[in-house]
Design a protein around this motif. Structure first.
Motif, PDB file in Angstrom:
ATOM      1  N   MET A 236       0.824  -1.207   0.000  1.00  0.00           N
ATOM      2  CA  MET A 236       0.000   0.000   0.000  1.00  0.00           C
ATOM      3  C   MET A 236       0.859   1.258   0.000  1.00  0.00           C
ATOM      4  O   MET A 236       0.547   2.230  -0.667  1.00  0.00           O
ATOM      5  CB  MET A 236      -0.932   0.001   1.216  1.00  0.00           C
ATOM      6  N   LEU A 237       1.957   1.254   0.743  1.00  0.00           N
ATOM      7  CA  LEU A 237       2.837   2.423   0.760  1.00  0.00           C
ATOM      8  C   LEU A 237       3.330   2.743  -0.639  1.00  0.00           C
ATOM      9  O   LEU A 237       3.404   3.909  -1.041  1.00  0.00           O
ATOM     10  CB  LEU A 237       4.018   2.171   1.701  1.00  0.00           C
ATOM     11  N   ASP A 238       3.671   1.711  -1.408  1.00  0.00           N
ATOM     12  CA  ASP A 238       4.168   1.908  -2.761  1.00  0.00           C
ATOM     13  C   ASP A 238       3.120   2.567  -3.660  1.00  0.00           C
ATOM     14  O   ASP A 238       3.467   3.234  -4.637  1.00  0.00           O
ATOM     15  CB  ASP A 238       4.601   0.568  -3.365  1.00  0.00           C
ATOM     16  N   GLU A 239       1.857   2.382  -3.342  1.00  0.00           N
ATOM     17  CA  GLU A 239       0.785   2.989  -4.130  1.00  0.00           C
ATOM     18  C   GLU A 239       0.498   4.417  -3.667  1.00  0.00           C
ATOM     19  O   GLU A 239       0.166   5.289  -4.490  1.00  0.00           O
ATOM     20  CB  GLU A 239      -0.486   2.141  -4.015  1.00  0.00           C
ATOM     21  N   VAL A 240       0.613   4.664  -2.375  1.00  0.00           N
ATOM     22  CA  VAL A 240       0.267   5.974  -1.817  1.00  0.00           C
ATOM     23  C   VAL A 240       1.353   7.008  -2.091  1.00  0.00           C
ATOM     24  O   VAL A 240       1.069   8.160  -2.443  1.00  0.00           O
ATOM     25  CB  VAL A 240       0.012   5.866  -0.300  1.00  0.00           C
ATOM     26  N   LEU A 241       2.614   6.621  -1.929  1.00  0.00           N
ATOM     27  CA  LEU A 241       3.720   7.574  -2.000  1.00  0.00           C
ATOM     28  C   LEU A 241       3.751   8.375  -3.311  1.00  0.00           C
ATOM     29  O   LEU A 241       3.940   9.605  -3.283  1.00  0.00           O
ATOM     30  CB  LEU A 241       5.043   6.834  -1.789  1.00  0.00           C
ATOM     31  N   PRO A 242       3.541   7.748  -4.484  1.00  0.00           N
ATOM     32  CA  PRO A 242       3.616   8.520  -5.729  1.00  0.00           C
ATOM     33  C   PRO A 242       2.509   9.558  -5.904  1.00  0.00           C
ATOM     34  O   PRO A 242       2.665  10.491  -6.703  1.00  0.00           O
ATOM     35  CB  PRO A 242       3.509   7.436  -6.819  1.00  0.00           C
ATOM     36  N   VAL A 243       1.393   9.424  -5.185  1.00  0.00           N
ATOM     37  CA  VAL A 243       0.271  10.342  -5.413  1.00  0.00           C
ATOM     38  C   VAL A 243       0.205  11.473  -4.383  1.00  0.00           C
ATOM     39  O   VAL A 243      -0.636  12.364  -4.493  1.00  0.00           O
ATOM     40  CB  VAL A 243      -1.072   9.574  -5.435  1.00  0.00           C
TER      41      VAL A 243
ATOM     42  N   ARG B 138       3.711  -3.775   7.913  1.00  0.00           N
ATOM     43  CA  ARG B 138       2.269  -4.025   7.816  1.00  0.00           C
ATOM     44  C   ARG B 138       1.484  -2.865   8.417  1.00  0.00           C
ATOM     45  O   ARG B 138       0.513  -2.375   7.821  1.00  0.00           O
ATOM     46  CB  ARG B 138       1.918  -5.336   8.525  1.00  0.00           C
ATOM     47  N   ILE B 139       1.897  -2.390   9.597  1.00  0.00           N
ATOM     48  CA  ILE B 139       1.205  -1.264  10.242  1.00  0.00           C
ATOM     49  C   ILE B 139       1.414   0.009   9.431  1.00  0.00           C
ATOM     50  O   ILE B 139       0.490   0.815   9.259  1.00  0.00           O
ATOM     51  CB  ILE B 139       1.700  -1.086  11.683  1.00  0.00           C
ATOM     52  N   LEU B 140       2.628   0.191   8.904  1.00  0.00           N
ATOM     53  CA  LEU B 140       2.905   1.379   8.096  1.00  0.00           C
ATOM     54  C   LEU B 140       1.999   1.433   6.873  1.00  0.00           C
ATOM     55  O   LEU B 140       1.478   2.494   6.518  1.00  0.00           O
ATOM     56  CB  LEU B 140       4.373   1.389   7.671  1.00  0.00           C
ATOM     57  N   ASP B 141       1.796   0.307   6.220  1.00  0.00           N
ATOM     58  CA  ASP B 141       0.922   0.272   5.053  1.00  0.00           C
ATOM     59  C   ASP B 141      -0.500   0.699   5.403  1.00  0.00           C
ATOM     60  O   ASP B 141      -1.160   1.409   4.638  1.00  0.00           O
ATOM     61  CB  ASP B 141       0.905  -1.140   4.456  1.00  0.00           C
ATOM     62  N   SER B 142      -0.971   0.288   6.568  1.00  0.00           N
ATOM     63  CA  SER B 142      -2.333   0.667   6.973  1.00  0.00           C
ATOM     64  C   SER B 142      -2.422   2.163   7.277  1.00  0.00           C
ATOM     65  O   SER B 142      -3.431   2.807   6.988  1.00  0.00           O
ATOM     66  CB  SER B 142      -2.784  -0.158   8.175  1.00  0.00           C
ATOM     67  N   LEU B 143      -1.357   2.725   7.845  1.00  0.00           N
ATOM     68  CA  LEU B 143      -1.347   4.167   8.111  1.00  0.00           C
ATOM     69  C   LEU B 143      -1.350   4.980   6.819  1.00  0.00           C
ATOM     70  O   LEU B 143      -1.969   6.034   6.734  1.00  0.00           O
ATOM     71  CB  LEU B 143      -0.111   4.539   8.922  1.00  0.00           C
ATOM     72  N   ALA B 144      -0.657   4.470   5.809  1.00  0.00           N
ATOM     73  CA  ALA B 144      -0.481   5.219   4.562  1.00  0.00           C
ATOM     74  C   ALA B 144      -1.808   5.503   3.869  1.00  0.00           C
ATOM     75  O   ALA B 144      -1.917   6.466   3.090  1.00  0.00           O
ATOM     76  CB  ALA B 144       0.455   4.459   3.629  1.00  0.00           C
ATOM     77  N   ASN B 145      -2.827   4.711   4.146  1.00  0.00           N
ATOM     78  CA  ASN B 145      -4.149   4.935   3.552  1.00  0.00           C
ATOM     79  C   ASN B 145      -4.717   6.313   3.875  1.00  0.00           C
ATOM     80  O   ASN B 145      -5.584   6.815   3.152  1.00  0.00           O
ATOM     81  CB  ASN B 145      -5.143   3.888   4.068  1.00  0.00           C
TER      82      ASN B 145
END
Length: 265
Positions: free
Chosen positions: A1-8, A35-42
């Protein structure tokens, strides 16, 4: 999820970051995993900018910590002194820029950092340039003893800034260590260390996200963690529980070499 959020995320440049340096600040640390970081990135897209340098939103750092021959700066931290000091060199590996830094933690909980840019050729040396020696003489109060290279780390960093530009959030991962004195290496690349850095008492959107995710404040210096995992001749008792916590987060055992038997956490 982080990989998807960071570019936008909306970018913020180094020049724009100049208003958010926070060299005299309060730092609040949190330990978590990917895993927790990915959930925060949302929840970042509407609330935070991401620092972008030369088109990259992930920066690569190398840090070299200096200490006395008996590891005074580490020991003072271990012994829970409220006045602490770290002396280090830091390389921003994507640009090759190197700084000599003196970082102070005072009994009010604030962190004050002073630094000077130095030539890359001075990596690992503190006393070769008169101007660097003077910089240290004016700012290092902890000891008058000579300081030696002790521990090196490398890690990746994402830097976020809230929309009001009142706080900066650093997210470090991919952390690995090399002990210059012992030659030992350690890898905790699955660990994520977040610092929320604020100047003043402004509300923190990021702290609210961490609270909602049930991530509690838990500080751990990278220098102290690296020393614990790579040095067999240091004090360790007051940090054992934190290393256990890291072990649980990354789901694998870690060993403290200074313990006189193999003790897996």
């Amino acid at each position: 999820m982080l990989d998807e959020v960071l570019p936008v995320l909306a970018p913020i440049s180094l020049e724009e970051m100049s208003s958010v340096k926070l060299m005299n600040r309060t730092d609040t640390k949190y330990l978590l995993n990917r895993r927790i970081l990915d959930s925060l990135a949302n929840h970042w897209s509407s609330s935070f900018y991401v620092q972008e340098v030369s088109g990259s939103r992930i920066a690569h750092y190398r840090t070299l910590y200096f200490d006395t021959s008996d590891a005074m700066t580490y020991t003072i931290h271990h012994n829970q002194h409220l006045h602490r000091q770290k002396i280090r060199q830091r390389e921003y590996m994507d640009t090759g820029t190197v700084f000599c830094e003196v970082k102070n933690k005072v009994n009010t909980g604030r962190t004050k950092k002073k630094r000077m840019e130095i030539p890359a050729t001075e990596w690992g040396r503190l006393y070769n340039l008169p101007e660097m020696e003077q910089f240290l003489k004016e700012r290092v109060w902890l000891t008058q003893e000579r300081l030696y290279p002790r521990l090196q780390n490398q890690f990746r960093r994402i830097t976020l800034v809230n929309r009001a530009k009142t706080e900066r959030i650093t997210i470090d991962s991919g952390i690995c260590f090399h002990n210059v004195l012992t030659g030992m290496d350690a890898d905790v690349s699955e660990l994520v260390i977040i610092e929320v850095k604020q100047d003043g008492n402004h509300p923190s959107d990021f702290k609210r996200l961490l609270l909602d995710a049930r991530v509690q404040q838990k500080g751990l210096s990278k220098y102290c963690l690296g020393m614990l995992l790579t040095d067999n001749n240091i004090k360790y008792n007051r940090f054992k529980d934190k290393v256990r916590h890291v072990s649980k987060l990354i789901n694998r055992p870690l060993v403290i070499p200074a313990m006189n038997y193999d003790y897996e956490l």
